[in-house]
Design an enzyme around this catalytic site. Structure first.
Site, PDB file in Angstrom:
ATOM      1  CB  CYS A  43      -0.889   0.039   1.241  1.00  0.00           C
ATOM      2  SG  CYS A  43      -2.018  -1.326   1.364  1.00  0.00           S
TER       3      CYS A  43
HETATM    4  C1  BEZ Z   1       0.626  -4.717   1.854  1.00  0.00           C
HETATM    5  O1  BEZ Z   1       0.023  -3.681   1.626  1.00  0.00           O
HETATM    6  O2  BEZ Z   1       1.814  -4.784   1.718  1.00  0.00           O
HETATM    7  C2  BEZ Z   1      -0.100  -5.946   2.283  1.00  0.00           C
HETATM    8  C3  BEZ Z   1      -1.249  -5.845   3.042  1.00  0.00           C
HETATM    9  C4  BEZ Z   1      -1.876  -7.010   3.466  1.00  0.00           C
HETATM   10  C5  BEZ Z   1      -1.364  -8.241   3.084  1.00  0.00           C
HETATM   11  C6  BEZ Z   1      -0.231  -8.325   2.283  1.00  0.00           C
HETATM   12  C7  BEZ Z   1       0.408  -7.169   1.886  1.00  0.00           C
END
Ligand code: BEZ
Length: 219
Positions: A45
């Site tokens: 994100c």
């Molecule tokens: C991420 O944004 O990196 C992420 C969020 C939840 C699970 C896996 C990755």
């Protein structure tokens, strides 16, 4: 019920990093993209929000307002924004919705319980000036989205809205487009006086209208 293409994008009120908004008022006759993030302080994100901040001029040029959503409160978003700027080399330049009680996530079906019953998937909703859903995408939390593809899809959607053309597989700006099947040859003559190439009666190819016209106008 699942939100489907052509449905009115549900309206909601929300706290964001840029104050309280009501979604339909915020859209205000523009195109809009709403995209969800599973959680604050997560790695993928963080890179996505930086990528969209860098592409913001491209969204602006197309008349598209951008808004993100993550299921944490604004106080957490505000701390995370500092990390995004530090690690991605760009400040967040669009609002990020706080959805700690997951009301908006539930309204849009962004939580897929068999993937996770607490985190949203990576949803993308492209909404037209008429507030109808024009395109949606769903990615798992572990796969970062390709925002150049989303810009490409917006270009296609806007050409369809303005010129009644569709875009073929792997189309990119400036390449030939297709006259939509609902336009008769008689109507096509008015819209495309320069003519088209009939590969098959159902496959009529024309140069991209806005390339022919020159200056691209936004929406
Ligand atoms: C991420 O944004 O990196 C992420 C969020 C939840 C699970 C896996 C990755």
């Amino acid at each position: 019920m699942t939100l489907q293409l052509g449905d009115t994008a549900p309206d909601f009120a929300a706290e964001t990093t840029e104050g309280t908004i009501r979604f339909h008022d915020w859209i205000e006759g523009s195109w809009a993209i709403l995209f969800s993030h599973p959680k604050d302080f997560t790695p993928v994100c963080t890179t996505e929000l930086g990528a969209v901040a860098k592409l913001k001029p491209e969204f602006d040029r197309r008349g598209v307002k951008v808004i993100g959503l993550s299921v944490d409160p604004v106080s957490e978003h505000e701390k995370w924004v500092g990390d995004i700027e530090e690690t991605q080399g760009t400040a967040l330049n669009f609002p990020l919705i706080a959805d700690p009680d997951r009301k908006i996530a539930d309204l849009y079906g962004m939580i897929h319980p068999n993937a996770s019953d607490t985190l949203t998937v990576r949803s993308v909703y492209i909404v037209g000036p008429d507030k109808k859903l024009k395109l949606s995408l769903v990615y798992p939390a572990s796969t970062g989205r390709n925002f150049d593809e989303i810009l490409r899809a917006i270009d296609s959607l806007q050409l369809t809205a303005k010129h009644s053309v569709a875009t073929p597989a792997d189309w990119t700006r400036g390449e030939d487009v297709i006259i939509v099947p609902s336009v008769s040859d008689e109507e096509a003559l008015e819209k495309f006086p320069g003519g088209w190439k009939t590969v098959k009666p159902y496959l009529r190819v024309v140069p991209e209208p806005e390339t022919v016209e020159g200056e691209r106008s936004c929406c």
